[in-house]
Each structure stands twice: as C-alpha cells, then as structure tokens.
Motif scaffolding. Sequence first.
Motif, PDB file in Angstrom:
ATOM      1  N   GLY A  76       0.794  -0.903   0.082  1.00  0.00           N
ATOM      2  CA  GLY A  76      -0.063  -0.144   0.321  1.00  0.00           C
ATOM      3  C   GLY A  76       0.992   1.346  -0.023  1.00  0.00           C
ATOM      4  N   CYS A  77       0.218   1.788  -0.949  1.00  0.00           N
ATOM      5  CA  CYS A  77       1.371   3.644  -1.062  1.00  0.00           C
ATOM      6  C   CYS A  77       2.012   4.374  -0.232  1.00  0.00           C
ATOM      7  N   GLY A  78       3.212   4.270   0.171  1.00  0.00           N
ATOM      8  CA  GLY A  78       3.632   5.159   1.900  1.00  0.00           C
ATOM      9  C   GLY A  78       3.373   6.303   1.371  1.00  0.00           C
ATOM     10  N   ALA A  79       3.458   6.958   0.594  1.00  0.00           N
ATOM     11  CA  ALA A  79       2.993   8.639   0.389  1.00  0.00           C
ATOM     12  C   ALA A  79       1.619   8.875   0.492  1.00  0.00           C
ATOM     13  N   LEU A  80       0.747   7.694   0.440  1.00  0.00           N
ATOM     14  CA  LEU A  80      -0.256   7.712   1.035  1.00  0.00           C
ATOM     15  C   LEU A  80      -0.835   7.607   2.207  1.00  0.00           C
ATOM     16  N   ALA A  81      -0.330   7.264   2.802  1.00  0.00           N
ATOM     17  CA  ALA A  81      -0.476   6.929   4.599  1.00  0.00           C
ATOM     18  C   ALA A  81       0.426   7.977   4.756  1.00  0.00           C
ATOM     19  N   ALA A  82       1.578   9.069   4.384  1.00  0.00           N
ATOM     20  CA  ALA A  82       2.055  10.208   4.703  1.00  0.00           C
ATOM     21  C   ALA A  82       1.062  10.674   5.353  1.00  0.00           C
ATOM     22  N   ALA A  83       0.280  11.404   3.574  1.00  0.00           N
ATOM     23  CA  ALA A  83      -0.741  12.251   3.794  1.00  0.00           C
ATOM     24  C   ALA A  83      -1.511  12.153   4.747  1.00  0.00           C
ATOM     25  N   ILE A  84      -2.114  11.093   4.959  1.00  0.00           N
ATOM     26  CA  ILE A  84      -3.274  11.033   5.472  1.00  0.00           C
ATOM     27  C   ILE A  84      -2.722  11.300   7.318  1.00  0.00           C
ATOM     28  N   TRP A  85      -1.696  11.096   7.475  1.00  0.00           N
ATOM     29  CA  TRP A  85      -0.886  11.383   9.241  1.00  0.00           C
ATOM     30  C   TRP A  85      -1.161  12.344   9.114  1.00  0.00           C
ATOM     31  N   MET A  86      -0.266  13.284   8.127  1.00  0.00           N
ATOM     32  CA  MET A  86       0.067  14.538   8.131  1.00  0.00           C
ATOM     33  C   MET A  86      -1.494  15.493   8.340  1.00  0.00           C
ATOM     34  N   ASN A  87      -2.523  15.312   7.804  1.00  0.00           N
ATOM     35  CA  ASN A  87      -4.049  15.917   7.940  1.00  0.00           C
ATOM     36  C   ASN A  87      -4.343  15.599   8.931  1.00  0.00           C
ATOM     37  N   ALA A  88      -4.418  14.313   9.407  1.00  0.00           N
ATOM     38  CA  ALA A  88      -4.602  14.100  10.644  1.00  0.00           C
ATOM     39  C   ALA A  88      -3.804  14.981  11.713  1.00  0.00           C
ATOM     40  N   LEU A  89      -2.642  14.953  12.024  1.00  0.00           N
ATOM     41  CA  LEU A  89      -1.652  15.721  12.640  1.00  0.00           C
ATOM     42  C   LEU A  89      -2.044  17.111  12.555  1.00  0.00           C
ATOM     43  N   ILE A  90      -2.309  18.080  11.528  1.00  0.00           N
ATOM     44  CA  ILE A  90      -2.740  18.860  11.151  1.00  0.00           C
ATOM     45  C   ILE A  90      -4.474  19.347  11.808  1.00  0.00           C
ATOM     46  N   HIS A  91      -5.273  18.562  11.532  1.00  0.00           N
ATOM     47  CA  HIS A  91      -6.336  19.092  12.563  1.00  0.00           C
ATOM     48  C   HIS A  91      -6.395  18.353  13.119  1.00  0.00           C
ATOM     49  N   ASN A  92      -5.616  17.552  14.223  1.00  0.00           N
ATOM     50  CA  ASN A  92      -6.025  17.197  15.501  1.00  0.00           C
ATOM     51  C   ASN A  92      -4.950  18.509  16.627  1.00  0.00           C
ATOM     52  N   ARG A  93      -4.138  19.211  16.175  1.00  0.00           N
ATOM     53  CA  ARG A  93      -3.723  20.815  16.487  1.00  0.00           C
ATOM     54  C   ARG A  93      -4.365  22.019  16.215  1.00  0.00           C
ATOM     55  N   LYS A  94      -5.535  21.961  15.239  1.00  0.00           N
ATOM     56  CA  LYS A  94      -6.715  22.967  15.266  1.00  0.00           C
ATOM     57  C   LYS A  94      -7.695  22.881  16.166  1.00  0.00           C
ATOM     58  N   GLU A  95      -8.129  21.552  16.304  1.00  0.00           N
ATOM     59  CA  GLU A  95      -9.100  20.693  17.053  1.00  0.00           C
ATOM     60  C   GLU A  95      -8.530  20.318  18.448  1.00  0.00           C
ATOM     61  N   THR A  96      -7.830  21.061  19.234  1.00  0.00           N
ATOM     62  CA  THR A  96      -7.200  20.030  20.429  1.00  0.00           C
ATOM     63  C   THR A  96      -8.159  19.223  21.711  1.00  0.00           C
ATOM     64  N   ASP A  97      -9.197  19.087  21.143  1.00  0.00           N
ATOM     65  CA  ASP A  97     -10.004  18.699  22.147  1.00  0.00           C
ATOM     66  C   ASP A  97     -10.608  17.139  21.261  1.00  0.00           C
ATOM     67  N   LYS A  98     -10.664  17.478  20.003  1.00  0.00           N
ATOM     68  CA  LYS A  98     -11.204  15.380  19.320  1.00  0.00           C
ATOM     69  C   LYS A  98     -10.525  15.481  18.323  1.00  0.00           C
ATOM     70  N   SER A  99      -9.603  13.687  17.807  1.00  0.00           N
ATOM     71  CA  SER A  99      -8.653  13.642  16.886  1.00  0.00           C
ATOM     72  C   SER A  99      -9.891  13.763  15.894  1.00  0.00           C
ATOM     73  N   ALA A 100      -8.595  13.745  14.628  1.00  0.00           N
ATOM     74  CA  ALA A 100      -9.436  12.839  13.483  1.00  0.00           C
ATOM     75  C   ALA A 100      -9.939  12.005  13.354  1.00  0.00           C
ATOM     76  N   GLY A 101     -11.350  11.728  12.547  1.00  0.00           N
ATOM     77  CA  GLY A 101     -12.176  10.283  12.119  1.00  0.00           C
ATOM     78  C   GLY A 101     -11.366  10.168  11.091  1.00  0.00           C
ATOM     79  N   PHE A 102     -11.123   8.746  10.960  1.00  0.00           N
ATOM     80  CA  PHE A 102     -10.878   8.542   9.759  1.00  0.00           C
ATOM     81  C   PHE A 102     -12.655   7.491   9.270  1.00  0.00           C
TER      82      PHE A 102
END
Length: 291
Positions: A207-233
Amino acid sequence: MLGFLYFNQMKAIKSERVKLKAKRTFIKKGTCSRTFFYILDREFGYPRDEEETAIDPMAGGILQQGYQCGMLWGASMAVGAEALRRTEDPGRATGLAILVTQDIMESFVNRTSSIECEDITNCDFANKKSFLKYMLSGKFVNCFKLAGKWAPEALAAAYEGLEQNGTDLPQQSLSCASEVVRLMGASEEEVLMVAGFAGGLGLSGSGCGALAAAIWMNALIHNRKETDKSAGFDPGTDLTLKAFYEETDYEMQCDKICGQRFETLDQHTEFVKNGGCKKLIKVLAETANPA
C-alpha cells in the motif's frame, strides 16, 4: 556462568514487561498503530503524543483498507525520528529509516508470515458485516496477543537495525512519503518520521507510503487545530483517499502505481529524483489545503 544466567533472566523479565506494556497500551490507546509508535517512542526516550495520536488512521491497514498492519506503520515512524537523532543528517537518516523499517518488517513476517492486515485478521474492516463478525467472534483478541508477542521482537529489531545500518549509508536518500509531508509544511523531524514509508513501507511495494504519509499529516494538522478531539478516519468520506483514488484510478499498490518494485535505496532515490510519482505527490500534498 552465573553472570550469563543473570543476564538471560533480566532479558526475560524485560521481555515480559514489554509484552504486558504492549497489551495495556493497546487497550488504552485503542489502535495497533498508535500502540507501537507510543511504545518505541518511549523506549527511545522521546514521547510525541500529538504525532502518535495522528497515526490512528493506519489501523486496519491504511484507512481500514487491509494493507500493511498498523503496528508496522507506528513502529516505522518511531525509528524514523530516532534515525534523525542518531545521524543528525536528513539525507543519511532517510536511508537509515528505510533500512530499519525493513528490519522491523522482517521481524514481523517471522512472527506472522505476512505484513498485510487482512491476511492476519481475515477481516475486511471496510465491510461492516465482516467487521461485526470479527468483533463478535472474539478474533480481535488475536491482535492484542500479537502486539504482546511481537513488541519485544520489534524493539530488538529496531535497536539492532539502527546499530548495524548506521554506517556506510548513502549521503543522500529520498523518500516519496517524506516529499509529500515536506510540501505539506512538515518539520524536519516529521519529514523523517514518515521516511520509512518509502516504496510502500520499507520498499515492500505494498500500500502506497505517500498516501499513508499524507493521511497522517492531515490528521496531525487537524488534531492541532481541534485539540478537543482527534480526527475521524471514515474511508468513505476521507478527502485524501478520494484524491488519491482519482489520481491512481483506484490503485493502492505501490509497485503497480510505479510500475516497479524498488530493490535498493538508490533505485528509489533515483526514481523520486527523476520525477517519479511527482504528480501524485503534488496531489496528495494539496489535500492539506483543499480548494
């Protein structure tokens, strides 16, 4: 003789402690991916709560698609950060992260015979009936057992790989996954955390590692903005996965997307350097700031 016996006894005690810690962490954190990122980070002495939480979407094999087991994604991220600390050179650290990820994957295959989540669980997590059957049958307990059994082996593989592969590294290795998060505004440490994802995680072609990296980075960006809850997936609504599928015509496998499987660090570096997957990398990076 007594010293040898004492050493083996201490080693066995530590192994049992790691097994127990893995199971308890899995129960507490909820995903196999975060469990192994968490355990290895703390073994290395550098906990990263935000980054660890953002790896949750890798559970179930990249947004529940059944590809590489989440334990591998989490472990790879921890050794990527450690590779940078040990070499203090991003170009060399990238190569080290990929090589140690391969060592970790070999250890995992020795334990499970496969790196793929679907092979290990016999569950299609994206299918509600299959997932319900998996839960009701009690098969989910097998993942807790696997986490406990493999945790000491994962740590041993990580330490041994970091030591053995720390010399004679190429001066400049590139990772497709690192290039994605770099374009998304990642720090140097974050860039190295995903370096081992290259070529479908440790150049495995899965499975594509570039995709996995983008998903992780977007979750990290979301979590830093929305500190009260984690990103859904939810894979059915994930914009990163949608953009990826549109670009690859619904192909997830790295070796099929690239038209080859990479055998060496140099092969993958030359591929990226010569513009391989350039458009896909750009498309994935742009999901950080969707139009």
